[in-house]
Design an enzyme around this catalytic site. Sequence first.
Site, PDB file in Angstrom:
ATOM      1  NE  ARG A 128      -4.539  -1.594   1.921  1.00 58.21           N
ATOM      2  CZ  ARG A 128      -5.510  -1.484   2.777  1.00 58.21           C
ATOM      3  NH1 ARG A 128      -5.075  -0.838   4.283  1.00 58.21           N
ATOM      4  NH2 ARG A 128      -6.558  -2.284   2.871  1.00 58.21           N
ATOM      5  CB  SER A 174      16.281   5.178   2.139  1.00 57.54           C
ATOM      6  OG  SER A 174      16.833   7.135   2.147  1.00 57.54           O
ATOM      7  CB  SER A 175      19.596   7.986  -1.314  1.00 52.31           C
ATOM      8  OG  SER A 175      19.006   9.394  -1.384  1.00 52.31           O
ATOM      9  CB  CYS A 176      18.983   8.604   3.878  1.00 50.39           C
ATOM     10  SG  CYS A 176      18.148   6.851   5.230  1.00 50.39           S
ATOM     11  CE1 TYR A 194      13.367   4.155   7.266  1.00 45.70           C
ATOM     12  CE2 TYR A 194      14.810   5.857   5.756  1.00 45.70           C
ATOM     13  CZ  TYR A 194      13.894   4.132   5.086  1.00 45.70           C
ATOM     14  OH  TYR A 194      13.432   3.945   3.984  1.00 45.70           O
ATOM     15  CE  LYS A 241      14.572   0.967   5.314  1.00 46.00           C
ATOM     16  NZ  LYS A 241      13.695  -0.335   4.631  1.00 46.00           N
ATOM     17  CG  HIS A 246       9.842  12.210   2.206  1.00 44.87           C
ATOM     18  ND1 HIS A 246       9.354  10.527   2.179  1.00 44.87           N
ATOM     19  CD2 HIS A 246      10.767  11.941   3.120  1.00 44.87           C
ATOM     20  CE1 HIS A 246       9.700   9.441   3.012  1.00 44.87           C
ATOM     21  NE2 HIS A 246      11.174  10.465   3.571  1.00 44.87           N
ATOM     22  NE  ARG A 291       4.602  23.640   2.933  1.00 41.37           N
ATOM     23  CZ  ARG A 291       6.231  23.727   2.919  1.00 41.37           C
ATOM     24  NH1 ARG A 291       6.519  24.746   2.860  1.00 41.37           N
ATOM     25  NH2 ARG A 291       6.134  22.888   3.627  1.00 41.37           N
ATOM     26  CD1 TRP A 298       9.956  25.696   6.597  1.00 39.60           C
ATOM     27  CD2 TRP A 298      11.183  24.191   7.741  1.00 39.60           C
ATOM     28  NE1 TRP A 298       9.628  25.506   7.378  1.00 39.60           N
ATOM     29  CE2 TRP A 298      10.470  24.457   7.899  1.00 39.60           C
ATOM     30  CE3 TRP A 298      12.233  22.939   8.088  1.00 39.60           C
ATOM     31  CZ2 TRP A 298      10.396  24.624   9.625  1.00 39.60           C
ATOM     32  CZ3 TRP A 298      11.727  22.736   8.748  1.00 39.60           C
ATOM     33  CH2 TRP A 298      11.493  23.453   9.796  1.00 39.60           C
TER      34      TRP A 298
END
Length: 328
Positions: free
Chosen positions: A13, A108-110, A137, A141, A180, A188, A203
Amino acid sequence: MKTDARIYVAGHRGLVGSAIVRKLEAEGYTNILKRTHTELDLIDAGATDAFFTSEKPEYVFLAAAKVGGIVANNTYPAEFIRENLAVQTNVIHSAWQHGVTRLLFLGSSCIYPKMAPQPMQESYLLTGPLEPTNRPYALAKIAGIEMCWSYNRQYGTKYLAAMPTNLYGPGDNYHPQNSHVIPALLRRFHEAKQSEARSVTVWGSGTPRREFLFSDDMADACVFLMRLDETDYEGLLGSDESKTGRFEPPLVNIGVGEDMTIAELAETIRQVVGYAGEINFDATKPDGTMKKLLDVGVLRQRGWTARTSFKEGITVAYEEFRQRLDQH
């Protein structure tokens, strides 16, 4: 991967999982196993094992994860590391116990160091400190990658980790606080258009550069990897460093190979939404890492590249967001 193979998409999902299901269905796969969180809690090891025992999946796309933006990561660090570690541990272990042919672990690329050279190659894993805001996180990973690597070495499994760049598209999370950057900005600008606000504040300075990949392109890459012939696929599964002396994790980057500034991102979203007001940048807010671009050479060498232009993808994402609003 035959079209009647039993394929489990964990997290069907979510943004990635739903895109993988759409791709598989479009390609004629008829035996896709799906379970909601209510039907199967992957944090529960016993329930996960019981599912694998009864359903016997041959292929697993492990896209189930607790994810969120910078606010969510800062607010719930304990949940981010605990839940992600539990889910991936249970699924990977059950996959081995029940003889899954191939497993693709989505990250994730993080996972890459905050100050990693650009563009980021797979070999940069574990070469420096992580971005503090999403370290829990990211560490979960990284543990998942190491777990795939360890099971491959010890048990001869064929588990691969795929690390996408920033994703967006149908099925994204548009929560006002926990989303994200792209869904947050789409919401917004849409709300500013509806209220006829004179300006939208973004921001940071607008100068950091980011890479964005449409979720359907991501799904296309995932299915492409799972369908690689044996030689190509096994070439991605990592080496035994104790024997080769080389640090080669079972890891492949998925991205578009180019980036844009946050200012360019905001302007494109403004155009797609049709908002006529101004964009202001709040430089008192943090910019984060100034550049995050993945090296996608490994995937390109095997013949895959992203096909969806950014404006095209944003248009599809915004239309799906509007449809969701109309349904509520």
